[in-house]
Design an enzyme around this catalytic site. Structure first.
Site, short mmCIF file in Angstrom:
data_model
loop_
_atom_site.label_atom_id
_atom_site.label_comp_id
_atom_site.label_asym_id
_atom_site.label_seq_id
_atom_site.Cartn_x
_atom_site.Cartn_y
_atom_site.Cartn_z
N HIS A 135 -46.75 9.23 -16.24
CA HIS A 135 -48.19 9.23 -17.39
C HIS A 135 -47.47 8.20 -18.34
CE1 HIS A 135 -45.56 12.77 -18.26
NE2 HIS A 135 -45.70 12.38 -19.46
N HIS A 137 -47.81 7.60 -22.34
CA HIS A 137 -48.29 8.05 -23.69
C HIS A 137 -48.86 6.80 -24.79
CE1 HIS A 137 -46.21 12.12 -23.75
NE2 HIS A 137 -45.21 11.37 -22.82
P1 5GP Z 1 -43.55 14.00 -21.16
O1 5GP Z 1 -42.71 14.98 -21.90
O2 5GP Z 1 -43.53 14.47 -19.73
O3 5GP Z 1 -43.38 12.65 -21.20
O4 5GP Z 1 -44.91 14.62 -21.45
C1 5GP Z 1 -45.63 15.38 -21.32
C2 5GP Z 1 -46.62 15.47 -22.18
O5 5GP Z 1 -47.88 16.32 -21.52
C3 5GP Z 1 -46.44 16.09 -23.41
O6 5GP Z 1 -46.51 15.38 -24.45
C4 5GP Z 1 -47.37 17.65 -23.58
O7 5GP Z 1 -47.73 17.68 -24.78
C5 5GP Z 1 -48.57 17.11 -22.57
N1 5GP Z 1 -49.04 18.46 -21.97
C6 5GP Z 1 -48.47 19.49 -21.31
N2 5GP Z 1 -49.20 20.23 -20.73
C7 5GP Z 1 -50.42 19.66 -20.87
C8 5GP Z 1 -51.72 20.02 -20.60
O8 5GP Z 1 -51.93 21.30 -19.94
N3 5GP Z 1 -52.94 19.32 -20.86
C9 5GP Z 1 -52.94 18.25 -21.61
N4 5GP Z 1 -53.75 17.45 -22.02
N5 5GP Z 1 -51.34 17.66 -21.95
C10 5GP Z 1 -50.28 18.70 -21.92
#
Ligand code: 5GP
Ligand code: ZN
Length: 172
Positions: A135, A137
């Site tokens: 993903h 951001h």
């Molecule tokens: P990462 O830390 O893997 O780069 O980002 C994962 C992101 O997913 C985090 O910013 C977190 O807030 C978001 N996230 C985690 N669980 C959910 C969810 O159930 N729904 C949504 N919309 N975002 C989520």
């Protein structure tokens, strides 16, 4: 990119008594590639099993608002196929994801009125990845927002820089 021969070939060519299990392994492997991974929260969101605030969708990507945002407008670009990280994504798909990021960034800027943006993408737990489905951001930045995406700069010598350059030149 199938590491195993087809099911038929395994059954036909493999006299091993464990061939049944090898067939099962291949089936699971194939399923994992083709259908959402059962324990991936983003696959569940894409499948509509978990609700999300979707702001854009096409055949290949879904863009949702982060549920725990850094601030107003923090969005995530998700490929609809399960792919864990930048090391495994088709580079052409990564390109399309970033093209979408560029389009959304300027459109969001107009509507939400922020001035700056971080576009970042974590790969692996040490890099801060917590959801192991690729993903991007989109993080709107505003004066004094308190968001911190910095690191402490180091000071390698010119020789150290040259040694790294020698290792990394002409890799692709
Ligand atoms: P990462 O830390 O893997 O780069 O980002 C994962 C992101 O997913 C985090 O910013 C977190 O807030 C978001 N996230 C985690 N669980 C959910 C969810 O159930 N729904 C949504 N919309 N975002 C989520
Ligand atoms: Zn997934």
């Amino acid at each position: 990119r199938r590491p195993f021969p087809s099911v038929c070939k395994i059954l036909w060519l493999n006299p091993c008594k464990f061939s049944f299990f090898r067939v099962m392994i291949e089936e699971n492997y194939t399923k994992e590639r083709k259908i959402p991974m059962s324990d991936c929260i983003f696959c569940k969101i894409i499948a509509g099993e978990i609700p999300s605030a979707t702001i854009y969708e096409n055949d290949e990507f879904k863009v949702i608002l982060d549920r725990f945002p850094s601030g107003e407008g923090h969005a995530l670009i998700l490929p609809k196929n399960h792919v864990p990280n930048v090391f495994e994504i088709d580079p052409a798909q990564a390109g399309r994801a970033y093209a979408l990021a560029a389009k959304l960034a300027r459109a969001m800027k107009e509507v939400l009125g922020f001035t700056d943006m971080n576009i970042l993408q974590n790969n692996g737990p040490i890099a801060g990845q917590t959801v192991f489905h690729f993903h991007i951001h989109l993080i709107p930045r505003r004066e004094g927002d308190g968001i911190n995406v910095t690191w402490t700069p180091t000071e390698p010598t010119d020789e150290q820089i040259a040694a790294v350059q020698a290792k990394l030149t002409n890799l692709i």
